[in-house]
Enzyme design. Structure first.
Site, mmCIF file in Angstrom:
data_model
loop_
_atom_site.group_PDB
_atom_site.id
_atom_site.type_symbol
_atom_site.label_atom_id
_atom_site.label_comp_id
_atom_site.label_asym_id
_atom_site.label_seq_id
_atom_site.Cartn_x
_atom_site.Cartn_y
_atom_site.Cartn_z
ATOM 1 N N ASP A 90 -1.266 38.343 -10.904
ATOM 2 C CA ASP A 90 -2.363 37.556 -10.138
ATOM 3 C C ASP A 90 -3.571 37.645 -10.267
ATOM 4 O O ASP A 90 -4.190 38.955 -10.181
ATOM 5 C CB ASP A 90 -1.533 37.921 -8.563
ATOM 6 C CG ASP A 90 -2.627 36.612 -7.768
ATOM 7 O OD1 ASP A 90 -2.456 35.460 -8.159
ATOM 8 O OD2 ASP A 90 -2.960 36.923 -6.814
ATOM 9 N N LYS A 104 4.548 38.554 -1.693
ATOM 10 C CA LYS A 104 3.116 38.409 -2.083
ATOM 11 C C LYS A 104 2.271 39.611 -1.379
ATOM 12 O O LYS A 104 2.836 40.360 -0.780
ATOM 13 C CB LYS A 104 2.566 37.143 -1.393
ATOM 14 C CG LYS A 104 3.251 35.761 -2.225
ATOM 15 C CD LYS A 104 3.068 34.409 -1.837
ATOM 16 C CE LYS A 104 1.592 34.304 -2.123
ATOM 17 N NZ LYS A 104 1.197 34.196 -3.414
ATOM 18 N N GLU A 119 4.139 40.038 -6.496
ATOM 19 C CA GLU A 119 2.816 39.411 -6.921
ATOM 20 C C GLU A 119 2.311 40.792 -6.985
ATOM 21 O O GLU A 119 1.946 41.973 -6.221
ATOM 22 C CB GLU A 119 2.119 38.748 -5.706
ATOM 23 C CG GLU A 119 0.553 38.542 -6.050
ATOM 24 C CD GLU A 119 0.083 37.790 -4.873
ATOM 25 O OE1 GLU A 119 0.098 36.474 -4.783
ATOM 26 O OE2 GLU A 119 -0.578 38.439 -4.061
ATOM 27 N N LYS A 175 1.987 24.620 -2.986
ATOM 28 C CA LYS A 175 0.736 24.101 -2.489
ATOM 29 C C LYS A 175 0.769 22.592 -2.694
ATOM 30 O O LYS A 175 0.055 21.929 -3.510
ATOM 31 C CB LYS A 175 -0.477 24.741 -3.523
ATOM 32 C CG LYS A 175 -0.604 26.172 -3.117
ATOM 33 C CD LYS A 175 -1.807 26.818 -4.187
ATOM 34 C CE LYS A 175 -1.974 28.436 -3.752
ATOM 35 N NZ LYS A 175 -3.114 28.770 -4.511
ATOM 36 N N ARG A 196 0.644 -1.186 0.079
ATOM 37 C CA ARG A 196 -0.108 0.024 -0.061
ATOM 38 C C ARG A 196 0.929 1.226 -0.005
ATOM 39 O O ARG A 196 0.594 2.080 -0.807
ATOM 40 C CB ARG A 196 -0.936 -0.193 1.203
ATOM 41 C CG ARG A 196 -1.912 1.084 1.122
ATOM 42 C CD ARG A 196 -2.959 1.169 0.296
ATOM 43 N NE ARG A 196 -2.477 1.723 -0.995
ATOM 44 C CZ ARG A 196 -3.053 1.478 -2.407
ATOM 45 N NH1 ARG A 196 -3.824 0.377 -2.318
ATOM 46 N NH2 ARG A 196 -2.496 2.159 -3.164
#
Length: 284
Positions: free
Chosen positions: A219, A168, A198, A136, A101
Site C-alpha cells: 500500500d 487494513k 495491508e 469505494k 432520466r
C-alpha cells in the site's frame, strides 16, 4: 447482468431510483400527454466508449410498463462511437418520458466506468497483472458499478465486508500488530477464506509472510520498495499494489510484476459516457 436473477438482485435499487425521481407524479409529462399514446425514441451515443448497462436501461422502463420494448444490436462490452444509433425504445410515450432520466443515469454511469476501466486494462496488456476495483463505490450503486468494471475488462475485489478477510491498518492496530491480526483471522474465519494483509513497509511484509498471509497488499509504496517487496515475497503469497495508481504509473507497476493492482478510481472517479434519448415521436 443476468436477466434470470435481475428481479432478485437489482429491481429494488431501480424502483428506489424511480421513486426518488417521481415522488407523486411526472407533472411535465402529464401536462403534455394526459392520455396513453404509443411512440418511439432513439438512443444515441455522443462520444466514443464501451457500453455497459443495456439490460438495466431497458429494465427501468419495463418496471413502469412491461410492454416497453428496446431494439438494439449491441451487447454490453461493445465499442460505440460518437453519433452512433444504439437502439430504439418503443412504448407509451408517458413511460418513455418518465423513465428517461433514471434509465440514462444508470447507462451513462455504467458505460463511463466500463470505458475508463478498459483504458487502464490496456496499459496492462501483455502482463499477468490483473486490474481490480475496490469497495469505494457510490452508495446503492455497487452492483451496477462492479458489474461495469468487469464489462470494461477489470476484475472485482471483495464485493462487501462478508466476502473476504482484508486486514487494513486499523485492523492491525486493533489487534496489536500484523502477526496478531493474521493469527486472529486464521482462527476465526472459515477455512475457505483467504487472508489479505495491508502492508506499508518491508518489516510489515516480513511479518505478514511469517504469519502465513495469503495475499499481501503493498500500500502506497514507492516503486523501488514495491519491487523489493515482490522479490522478498516470491511465490509465498500473492501480491497486490494499491495507492497512487494512475494510468501513467501502470506500465511501471506491470514491470514490477505484482499479481494484482487495485484502484478505487475505477468507480469513484470515472466520468459518465454521454448518451441521450432523442427524436421522440408518436407512432400512432
Amino acid at each position: 447482468m443476468n436477466g434470470v436473477t435481475m428481479a432478485v438482485n437489482i429491481d429494488e435499487y431501480l424502483l428506489n431510483a424511480l421513486k426518488e425521481d417521481i415522488t407523486g407524479e411526472d407533472v411535465s409529462t402529464n401536462a403534455v400527454m394526459p392520455k396513453p399514446r404509443q411512440g418511439q425514441v432513439e438512443l444515441i451515443c455522443k462520444e466514443d466508449g464501451i457500453v455497459a448497462g443495456l439490460e438495466v436501461f431497458h429494465r427501468v422502463f419495463t418496471l413502469l410498463d412491461e410492454h416497453v420494448t428496446f431494439e438494439t444490436e449491441l451487447s454490453d462490452g461493445d465499442e460505440i462511437k460518437a453519433g452512433q444509433l444504439m437502439g430504439v425504445l418503443r412504448g407509451d410515450i408517458r413511460v418513455l418520458l418518465s423513465g428517461e432520466r433514471t434509465a440514462l443515469n444508470y447507462l451513462q454511469r455504467m458505460s463511463g466506468i466500463a470505458t475508463f476501466t478498459n483504458s487502464l486494462v490496456k496499459e496492462l496488456e501483455g502482463s499477468s497483472t490483473q486490474l481490480l476495483d475496490t469497495r469505494k463505490t457510490t452508495p446503492n450503486m455497487r452492483p451496477f458499478e462492479k458489474y461495469a468494471v468487469t464489462v470494461g475488462g477489470g476484475k472485482n475485489h471483495r464485493y462487501n465486508l462478508s466476502d473476504g478477510v482484508m486486514l487494513k491498518d486499523n485492523h492491525i492496530g486493533a489487534a496489536g500488530g500484523v502477526r496478531e491480526a493474521v493469527y486472529a483471522a486464521r482462527a476465526y474465519a472459515p477455512f475457505v477464506r483467504k487472508i489479505e494483509v495491508e502492508t506499508e513497509n518491508l518489516a510489515m511484509v516480513n511479518d505478514a509472510l511469517e504469519a502465513g498471509a495469503d495475499i499481501i497488499m503493498l500500500d502506497n509504496m514507492s516503486d523501488e520498495m514495491m519491487k523489493e517487496a515482490v522479490e522478498i515475497i516470491g511465490s509465498r503469497a500473492l501480491t497486490e499494489c494499491s495507492g497512487n495508481v494512475t494510468k501513467e504509473r501502470l506500465k511501471k507497476i506491470r514491470e514490477i510484476g505484482v499479481d494484482f493492482v487495485s484502484s478505487g478510481a475505477l468507480t469513484h472517479s470515472a466520468p459518465i459516457l454521454d448518451i441521450s434519448l432523442k427524436n421522440l415521436k408518436p407512432t400512432e
